[in-house]
Design an enzyme around this catalytic site. Structure first.
Site, PDB file in Angstrom:
ATOM      1  N   HIS A  54      38.901  37.058  45.062  1.00 39.87           N
ATOM      2  CA  HIS A  54      38.459  37.110  43.629  1.00 39.87           C
ATOM      3  C   HIS A  54      37.249  37.908  43.407  1.00 39.87           C
ATOM      4  CE1 HIS A  54      41.977  34.061  43.636  1.00 39.87           C
ATOM      5  NE2 HIS A  54      42.237  34.935  42.472  1.00 39.87           N
ATOM      6  N   HIS A  58      39.039  43.185  43.533  1.00 41.05           N
ATOM      7  CA  HIS A  58      40.475  42.579  42.713  1.00 41.05           C
ATOM      8  C   HIS A  58      40.588  42.882  41.407  1.00 41.05           C
ATOM      9  CE1 HIS A  58      43.618  40.034  41.564  1.00 41.05           C
ATOM     10  NE2 HIS A  58      43.000  39.380  40.961  1.00 41.05           N
ATOM     11  N   HIS A  94      39.478  39.603  33.552  1.00 40.97           N
ATOM     12  CA  HIS A  94      40.237  38.368  33.844  1.00 40.97           C
ATOM     13  C   HIS A  94      39.900  37.382  34.955  1.00 40.97           C
ATOM     14  CE1 HIS A  94      42.059  40.171  37.577  1.00 40.97           C
ATOM     15  NE2 HIS A  94      42.694  38.924  37.720  1.00 40.97           N
ATOM     16  N   ASP A  95      38.979  37.833  35.832  1.00 42.37           N
ATOM     17  CA  ASP A  95      38.416  36.753  36.771  1.00 42.37           C
ATOM     18  C   ASP A  95      36.973  36.771  37.113  1.00 42.37           C
ATOM     19  OD1 ASP A  95      40.828  35.369  37.908  1.00 42.37           O
ATOM     20  OD2 ASP A  95      41.362  36.921  39.211  1.00 42.37           O
ATOM     21  N   ASP A 206      48.128  41.604  38.025  1.00 42.40           N
ATOM     22  CA  ASP A 206      47.445  40.501  38.826  1.00 42.40           C
ATOM     23  C   ASP A 206      47.979  40.287  40.210  1.00 42.40           C
ATOM     24  OD1 ASP A 206      45.350  38.594  39.213  1.00 42.40           O
ATOM     25  OD2 ASP A 206      46.153  36.967  38.148  1.00 42.40           O
TER      26      ASP A 206
END
Length: 338
Positions: A54, A58, A94-95, A206
């Site tokens: 992550h 990614h 998103h992460d 994702d």
């Protein structure tokens, strides 16, 4: 759509993000200053830590897959342009600040993030969105500053919904609705359908490493389990029994991968292909990788992995992966890059 961007050098990723953003027409449509956009991308990249999986790469590959969908699915104009803007930016964000541990770990370890967000659920996802907001509020980084007040609020609301949709618990709650939408047909004028589609597209992005060639997919699995087992080690250290997939002494990786593909990943790409026929190539690739995991599972059972560290699985040589056997099935369809 099965092209993997993981071979792109780290120092080139920001330029690629700028090129994708421009090619999607978002730079001109929203009159976004290129220097502001560059600052934003650089801050997003800086906002990622370096766990095995992550990390920025990614996020970059997730954003890249969003671009691939935009370029290759003709009917993606079912979405409004502001929804596409929110989706692409959410993919990259998103992460943000992921620590290599999941929501359950945050709660059970009584982390600061759990104290902030556990009452609302989706602890990490809420943190990721909060980090995105911090970057947008940083001087010289607000890529939405030229939007009208209404569009500004809408794009932030969309980003929040999209990032929260990356919580697999959320995905499992809406899977029946997604299947129903695929069966009954997507209705562009229905706001509920558009929201469901955005969630589906985000999850597709994702999980997109599952749609790449076998060598990439297997390497990504190794990164994921390195991260999982590190969390499992932390859980053992504080007296929490880890789940099998987080326990390096118990995990049987091929079986875990097959369960993940069967119950999570494959249904996502099946629904996507039902709505957009162009996505069938993705489902075919997932099925091809699933076939390889079956072969490795069966071969592993015959040979029996003697080590107490499940990661040793990735150092094993398998007959099923011999070049002659892989040659035919690795003829992947390439992406058009216009």
């Amino acid at each position: 759509m099965t092209y993997s961007p993981r071979g792109i050098a780290d120092y080139d990723t920001i330029m690629v993000c700028l090129s994708m953003f421009d090619d999607m027409g978002l730079l001109n449509s929203y009159r976004i200053d290129k220097k502001t956009l560059t600052n934003f991308f650089l801050m997003v990249k800086k906002g990622y830590r370096d766990p095995p999986y992550h990390n920025w790469y990614h996020a970059f590959t997730v954003g890249h897959f969003c671009y691939l969908l935009y370029k290759n699915i003709n009917n993606l104009n079912a979405l409004r342009e502001i929804e596409i803007l929110a989706l692409f930016v959410a993919c990259l964000c998103h992460d943000l600040d992921h620590r290599g541990t999941n929501n359950s770990f945050q709660v059970h370890s009584d982390s600061v993030l759990a104290a902030l967000y556990s009452s609302e659920g989706s602890v990490m996802e809420r943190h990721h969105f909060a980090q995105a907001m911090c970057i947008l509020n940083t001087e010289g980084c607000n890529i939405f500053e030229t939007l009208s007040r209404q569009d500004y609020q809408e794009v932030l609301d969309l980003m929040q919904d999209i990032i929260l949709a990356t919580d697999l618990a959320h995905h499992l709650r809406i899977i029946k609705d997604l299947k129903k939408m695929a069966k009954e047909g997507y209705k562009k004028e229905d706001p509920r359908c558009r929201k469901l589609l955005l969630c589906l597209l985000m999850t597709s992005c994702d999980l997109s490493d599952q749609t790449k060639g076998w060598k990439t997919t297997k390497k990504i699995a190794e990164l994921i389990y390195r991260e999982f087992f590190t969390q499992g080690d932390l859980e053992k250290a504080i007296g929490i029994p880890p789940l099998e997939m987080y326990d390096r002494e118990k995990a049987f990786i091929p079986e875990l991968q097959l369960n993940f593909l069967q119950h999570i990943a494959r249904p996502v790409y099946q629904i996507l292909a039902d709505i957009f026929p162009e996505a069938q190539v993705l489902l075919n690739t997932v099925d091809g990788n699933r076939g390889m995991w079956i072969k490795l599972r069966d071969e592993s059972k015959q040979r029996r992995l003697s080590s107490t560290n499940s990661l040793d699985f990735f150092d094993m040589q398998f007959h099923s992966e011999s070049p002659a056997l892989l040659e035919d099935r690795n003829g992947e369809q390439t992406i058009k890059e216009e």
